[in-house]
Design an enzyme around this catalytic site. Structure first.
Site, short mmCIF file in Angstrom:
data_model
loop_
_atom_site.label_atom_id
_atom_site.label_comp_id
_atom_site.label_asym_id
_atom_site.label_seq_id
_atom_site.Cartn_x
_atom_site.Cartn_y
_atom_site.Cartn_z
N PRO A 69 -92.61 -21.22 7.36
CA PRO A 69 -92.40 -21.94 8.57
C PRO A 69 -91.50 -23.16 8.30
O PRO A 69 -91.89 -24.10 7.62
CB PRO A 69 -93.81 -22.35 8.98
CG PRO A 69 -94.72 -21.31 8.37
CD PRO A 69 -93.93 -20.65 7.31
N GLU A 70 -90.32 -23.12 8.80
CA GLU A 70 -89.39 -24.26 8.68
C GLU A 70 -89.39 -25.00 10.02
O GLU A 70 -90.22 -24.69 10.87
CB GLU A 70 -88.00 -23.73 8.30
CG GLU A 70 -88.06 -22.86 7.05
CD GLU A 70 -86.73 -22.27 6.62
OE1 GLU A 70 -85.68 -22.87 6.92
OE2 GLU A 70 -86.75 -21.20 6.00
N LYS B 105 -91.00 -30.45 8.84
CA LYS B 105 -91.87 -29.27 8.88
C LYS B 105 -93.34 -29.64 9.03
O LYS B 105 -94.21 -28.79 8.88
CB LYS B 105 -91.69 -28.46 7.59
CG LYS B 105 -90.25 -28.01 7.34
CD LYS B 105 -90.12 -27.30 6.00
CE LYS B 105 -88.66 -27.21 5.58
NZ LYS B 105 -88.51 -26.66 4.22
#
Length: 290
Positions: free
Chosen positions: A2-3, A54
């Site tokens: 997950p960026e 993030k």
DNA sequence: CTAGGATCCTGTCAGC
DNA sequence: TGCTGACAGGATCCTA
């Protein structure tokens, strides 16, 4: 992980379900996944959900913020207590079958029981975490404090200045550094470099001003395109016919497209290794030497 | 100070 | 089938 775009998608998706909800119970299944005394979040109402780079920030009524970092394999899954369809639930982060299968499962690390449903923090590799911080101290947190500005707030001049602290490192390694630009990870590093037609192995100091400008533009555009397409959620994970989709295909031009023709010139995309990470390039559009 | 490699974990996949 | 090593959408710590 997950960026940035995936965390932004989670923020947007989760807000409608959990903002204003009260935390009734917290179960920590993996000690290292939850940093801080869990008692302080009990019976607290969720005031706001924010994002920095993030990191997801969940502010509670009592002045405590839960900072959640998903790292490589974290996911946040919300199951509505009386869900009538998939629209009543939400899942985002590292895409796996856990978006739909029964929870908790082997990868569930923390369970938050809210007054409308249950929020599961899952993380296969245990690199991610939930950390309690005083809301007023978020800006002083070690990670947040040194984090560069968001891509859309960073000026080209600031970006260049940050880049030039790493003149002799490969440009890909430099843009993965969160102190240089916030939120870029392996996917968007490759996509941004392809957009700017810069080879990931080029030394940072060798980039021209025009290339630097294009690189920042690429980071902004590729991440915005991902946010607009909905990121990695349950909706993009499963296609209309029930088979597995791949949200990367909605916008990615090089990431995980090795062996496929470049969208610009038709040359085969190849996968190499740069800065210890799998890296995708078009060998014709992105020349190594310049 | 920077650069680069090892490290934290679990799971999967290719190759023998 | 079983084993082994490489690798994975991240960031930090250690060493040179």
């Amino acid at each position: 992980m997950p960026e940035l775009p995936e965390v932004e998608t989670i923020k947007r998706g989760l807000t409608g379900f959990i903002k204003g909800a009260r935390i009734k119970r917290v179960t920590v299944l993996c000690e290292k996944s939850f940093i801080g005394p869990k008692e302080v979040v009990l019976d607290q109402k969720i005031k706001d959900i924010r994002r920095r780079g993030k990191a997801l920030l969940i502010d509670l009524e009592n002045g405590i913020t839960m900072m959640i970092h998903l790292r490589m394999t974290g996911q946040l899954i919300y199951r509505n207590a009386d869900a009538k369809s998939d629209d009543d639930n939400f899942a985002g982060g590292h895409p796996t079958d856990s978006f739909f299968t029964e929870l908790p499962n082997k990868q569930t690390r923390v369970i938050f029981e809210l007054d409308g449903g249950t929020l599961y923090f899952n993380d296969q590799r245990k690199f991610g975490f939930v950390k309690l911080i005083e809301t007023g101290e978020v800006e002083n947190d070690k990670f947040i404090k040194t984090l560069a500005k968001e891509p859309w707030d960073l000026t080209v001049e600031e970006f260049k200045e940050n880049l030039m602290h790493h003149k002799s490192a490969p440009i890909k390694a430099t843009i993965l550094d969160q102190k240089v630009i916030a939120g870029v990870g392996n996917i968007y590093a490759d996509e941004s470099l392809f957009y700017a037609k810069v080879h990931p192995n080029r030394l940072t100091g060798s980039l021209t001003d025009a290339e630097i400008e294009k690189l920042l533009e690429g980071a902004r555009k590729t991440m915005q395109a991902s946010i607009d397409s909905g990121g990695s959620t349950m909706k993009t994970y499963v296609k209309a016919d029930g088979t597995k989709g791949d949200y990367l295909r909605l916008f990615a031009k090089v990431f995980r497209r090795e062996g496929e023709p470049c969208t610009e010139c038709g040359t085969e995309i190849i996968k190499i290794r740069v800065a210890g990470r799998g890296t995708h390039v078009c060998p014709k559009c992105q020349k190594e030497l310049k």
